[in-house]
Design a protein around this motif. Structure first.
Motif, short mmCIF file in Angstrom:
data_model
loop_
_atom_site.label_atom_id
_atom_site.label_comp_id
_atom_site.label_asym_id
_atom_site.label_seq_id
_atom_site.Cartn_x
_atom_site.Cartn_y
_atom_site.Cartn_z
N VAL A 214 40.16 -5.57 -1.56
CA VAL A 214 39.28 -5.54 -2.81
C VAL A 214 39.61 -6.57 -3.87
O VAL A 214 38.80 -6.74 -4.84
N ALA A 215 40.80 -6.70 -4.01
CA ALA A 215 41.35 -7.64 -5.19
C ALA A 215 40.52 -8.98 -5.00
O ALA A 215 39.94 -9.58 -6.12
N THR A 216 40.47 -9.58 -3.77
CA THR A 216 39.66 -10.77 -3.50
C THR A 216 38.12 -10.58 -3.81
O THR A 216 37.54 -11.39 -4.33
N PHE A 217 37.61 -9.31 -3.42
CA PHE A 217 36.22 -9.25 -3.55
C PHE A 217 35.84 -9.21 -5.13
O PHE A 217 34.78 -9.56 -5.46
N ILE A 218 36.85 -8.48 -5.96
CA ILE A 218 36.46 -8.35 -7.42
C ILE A 218 36.45 -9.69 -7.92
O ILE A 218 35.62 -10.13 -8.88
N ASP A 219 37.45 -10.79 -7.49
CA ASP A 219 37.45 -12.06 -8.08
C ASP A 219 36.26 -12.83 -7.86
O ASP A 219 35.60 -13.50 -8.59
N GLU A 220 35.71 -12.68 -6.57
CA GLU A 220 34.47 -13.44 -5.95
C GLU A 220 33.12 -12.69 -6.61
O GLU A 220 32.33 -13.34 -7.19
N PHE A 221 33.33 -11.53 -6.93
CA PHE A 221 32.05 -10.78 -7.64
C PHE A 221 32.11 -11.42 -8.82
O PHE A 221 30.99 -11.20 -9.70
N GLU A 222 33.23 -11.46 -9.86
CA GLU A 222 33.27 -11.82 -10.95
C GLU A 222 32.42 -13.52 -11.13
O GLU A 222 31.66 -13.52 -12.16
N MET A 223 32.33 -13.89 -10.19
CA MET A 223 31.52 -15.38 -10.27
C MET A 223 30.08 -15.23 -10.17
O MET A 223 29.35 -15.73 -10.47
N ILE A 224 29.66 -14.05 -9.18
CA ILE A 224 28.36 -13.65 -9.25
C ILE A 224 27.91 -12.96 -10.58
O ILE A 224 26.98 -13.36 -11.17
N GLU A 225 28.63 -11.97 -11.21
CA GLU A 225 28.35 -11.20 -12.30
C GLU A 225 29.59 -11.42 -13.41
O GLU A 225 30.58 -10.90 -13.27
N PRO A 226 29.41 -12.42 -14.20
CA PRO A 226 30.52 -12.86 -15.26
C PRO A 226 30.74 -11.43 -16.02
O PRO A 226 29.94 -10.79 -16.38
N GLY A 227 32.05 -11.06 -16.03
CA GLY A 227 32.40 -9.84 -16.92
C GLY A 227 32.82 -8.66 -16.06
O GLY A 227 33.05 -7.74 -16.58
N ALA A 228 32.48 -8.91 -14.80
CA ALA A 228 32.24 -7.57 -13.86
C ALA A 228 33.97 -7.11 -13.74
O ALA A 228 34.04 -6.07 -13.33
N ALA A 229 34.65 -8.34 -13.84
CA ALA A 229 36.23 -7.85 -13.40
C ALA A 229 36.67 -6.68 -14.44
O ALA A 229 37.60 -6.09 -14.13
N ASN B 121 25.32 -2.22 -7.33
CA ASN B 121 24.41 -1.07 -7.75
C ASN B 121 25.10 -0.37 -8.97
O ASN B 121 24.70 -0.01 -10.18
N ALA B 122 26.53 -0.13 -8.84
CA ALA B 122 27.25 0.52 -9.78
C ALA B 122 27.21 -0.27 -11.14
O ALA B 122 27.15 0.31 -12.30
N VAL B 123 27.50 -1.73 -11.02
CA VAL B 123 27.66 -2.51 -12.27
C VAL B 123 26.28 -2.58 -13.01
O VAL B 123 26.24 -2.31 -14.17
N ARG B 124 25.27 -2.40 -12.26
CA ARG B 124 23.86 -2.56 -12.64
C ARG B 124 23.58 -1.37 -13.60
O ARG B 124 22.91 -1.41 -14.62
N TYR B 125 23.94 -0.05 -13.01
CA TYR B 125 23.58 1.08 -13.85
C TYR B 125 24.81 1.79 -14.58
O TYR B 125 24.48 2.86 -15.16
N CYS B 126 25.96 1.19 -14.60
CA CYS B 126 27.04 1.68 -15.37
C CYS B 126 26.92 1.59 -17.01
O CYS B 126 26.05 0.74 -17.14
N ARG B 127 27.50 1.95 -17.88
CA ARG B 127 27.61 1.95 -19.18
C ARG B 127 28.15 0.67 -19.72
O ARG B 127 28.02 0.06 -20.97
N GLY B 128 28.77 -0.23 -18.74
CA GLY B 128 29.48 -1.55 -19.08
C GLY B 128 30.76 -1.52 -19.88
O GLY B 128 31.10 -2.43 -20.44
N ARG B 129 31.40 -0.25 -19.87
CA ARG B 129 32.79 -0.17 -20.55
C ARG B 129 33.77 -0.49 -19.72
O ARG B 129 33.75 -0.57 -18.40
#
Length: 531
Positions: A388-403, A433-441
């Motif tokens: 999961v830690a590696t996934f979050i790092d890779e997802f940060e590259m797709i969606e900046p600020g997601a971490a 989907n969660a990042v797309r619809y969340c409040r961004g906090r």
């Protein structure tokens, strides 16, 4: 019925039971002899010429009958043929001596030897019965000869004795043939019993392992036979000792009398409590009064039909996807060339529309191809905290600020048995989907993983956001293919995520939640624990 081991012959229990009946008959006969030989004076039926001999012989015969009755009950009982021969010899000797003790006028007791030989022929086996007939004939002829020499018996009595000897052999041979036929019938019946028991065990096992529920019901509605699947489909806990149809379902019990009036097979849909629907097939009795009810989970039937349809659709779309990609790439390349020409106005807008739609089609083709690879799952134990830690790092590259938005809480040392590429795709869909619809906090998206408690075992991974959530009619369609609320979505993300979970022996479900969307993935633990 019997087998040889060395020089000894081991007889079945049926032989010994027959011998015991023979011994009981002997005991009754000896008791009668003791009683009648001790009648006073002229009332004595036989033994008139030698009463003392008759009294001693009957007493010894009674003692021998008791002994013969007890010998088979010993832990080390004697051989069957030896014991039978000893019993027949005692019968011949006792009856012959009692007949002799009756004198010249009372010599009809020898007819009892016919009964003894018939019983010996039915109880025993082989040629021994002819040996018994020979001994009885020899004893009778010696008795009659001694009468002629010492008591002056008439020669005609010898003729009568000879005829009786012929009767001995006829009785012995007839009894022997009847015994052989009885043994053959018994062996055939035993073979049929074993075959029937084997068939019954096989039928019970087949019925028990059937995916459909099976109920065998008589005319009064009593359930004679059922398999465990019926208990699951009808959702009952403890089955009574003598169950009726109403114990399984009141709806079935109410409809059953109408079905009994039919002489043909019928199929109906039955709605049970808790929203379960069953497809019921009624088979009327052929012989007797037993009818058969087959219960099939309608939801399972519909799911299987949907899977077959989707499988056919998947093969079709996978083949089409390969064919679409080439012209799609050509369209995209042409749109890029048009954009480089620098034409303004409407051309720029049209070029942008072409580019966006080609990208959307390309994503859909990619999703379809991913769906076709669901059956190729290379499962391995995956350490969830590191993954999961590696996934979050890779997802940060797709969606900046997601971490910053994503927070994870994973039990240390927790492992999930899953295909690594499949798990990455599942999380990519859920977290995306969660990042797309969340409040961004900070911490708006939660990824939690823990071990399921006993007796379930396994591992659960939860993904939850604080967005508007999924409500109403959308909840029932969220896992259906091509269902989406976004204009640019393909509607395959969650469907593919659930299919990948199924391919890895797990499940994906939408949970009830007061805020946001809440998904739960259940899989097998990396240490081999079940779902």
């Amino acid at each position: 019925m019997f087998r040889r081991g060395g020089s000894a012959t081991t007889h079945s229990d049926s032989y010994w039971r027959s011998l015991q009946y023979f011994n009981l008959f002997r005991l009754v006969m000896a008791t009668v002899f003791v009683v009648v030989t001790n009648f006073p004076g002229r009332l004595r039926p036989f033994g008139g010429e030698a009463p003392l001999l008759a009294s001693w012989v009957s007493a010894l015969y009674l003692a021998c009958a008791v002994l013969l009755l007890l010998l088979p009950r010993l832990p080390q009982r004697p051989r069957f043929n030896r014991l039978l021969t000893l019993a027949v010899l005692a019968d011949i000797l006792a009856i012959t001596l009692l007949d002799y003790a009756g004198g010249e006028r009372q010599n009809d007791l020898s007819y009892l030897l016919l009964v003894v030989l018939a019983a010996a022929g039915l109880v025993g086996q082989g040629r021994l019965v002819l040996f018994y007939a020979s001994l009885a004939s020899l004893a009778l002829l010696l008795d009659q000869g001694y009468r002629m020499l010492t008591l002056g018996a008439d020669v005609s009595d010898l003729t009568r004795a000879a005829g009786l000897c012929i009767g001995f052999f006829g009785t012995a041979i007839s009894a022997h043939l009847l015994a052989r036929r009885a043994l053959a019938n018994e062996a055939l019946a035993e073979q049929r019993r074993l075959e029937l028991n084997g068939q019954l065990r096989l039928n019970r096992r087949i019925i028990r392992d059937m995916q459909d529920g099976v109920l065998v019901v008589d005319a009064r509605g009593a359930v004679r036979l059922h398999n465990p699947q019926v208990e699951v489909l009808c959702d009952i806990g403890q089955v009574p000792e003598a169950p009726t149809l109403s114990d399984f379902s009141e709806e079935l019990a109410q409809r059953y009398p109408r079905w009994r009036g039919l002489d043909h097979e019928t199929t109906e849909i039955v709605d049970l409590p808790k929203g379960r629907s069953l497809r019921l097939r009624y088979l009327p009795p052929v012989e007797g009064d037993l009818a058969i009810l087959y219960l099939e989970d309608l939801a399972l039937v519909q799911a299987q039909a949907r899977q077959l349809k989707l499988a056919a659709l998947g093969r079709l779309t996978a083949n089409m996807a390969h064919e679409i990609r080439n012209p799609l790439a050509a369209i995209s390349h042409a749109a890029e060339l048009m954009a480089e020409d620098g034409a303004g106005g409407a051309s720029v807008r049209l070029t942008r529309i072409i580019g966006e739609n080609t990208q959307r089609l390309n994503r859909m083709v990619t999703d379809v191809l991913e769906l076709g690879r669901r059956d190729h799952a290379a499962m391995e134990p995956i350490e969830l905290a590191d993954f999961v830690a590696t996934f979050i790092d890779e997802f940060e590259m797709i969606e900046p600020g997601a971490a910053r938005i994503i927070a994870s809480r994973i039990e240390p040392g927790l492992a999930l048995l899953f295909d690594r590429g499949h798990l990455n795709r599942v999380l990519l869909n859920l977290v995306g989907n969660a990042v797309r619809y969340c409040r961004g906090r900070e911490g708006s998206v939660q990824i939690r993983a823990s071990r399921l408690g006993r007796p379930a075992g396994g591992v659960e991974v939860r993904v939850q956001d604080d967005g508007p959530g999924i409500h109403g009619e959308e909840r029932t369609h969220v896992f259906e293919p091509f269902f989406t609320t976004r204009s640019v979505g393909t509607g395959l993300g969650l469907y593919i995520a659930r299919e990948l979970c199924d391919a890895n022996g797990g499940s994906l479900e939408l949970m009830e939640s007061t805020t946001g969307a809440h998904f739960r993935l259940i899989g097998r633990g990396g240490d081999g624990s079940g779902c």
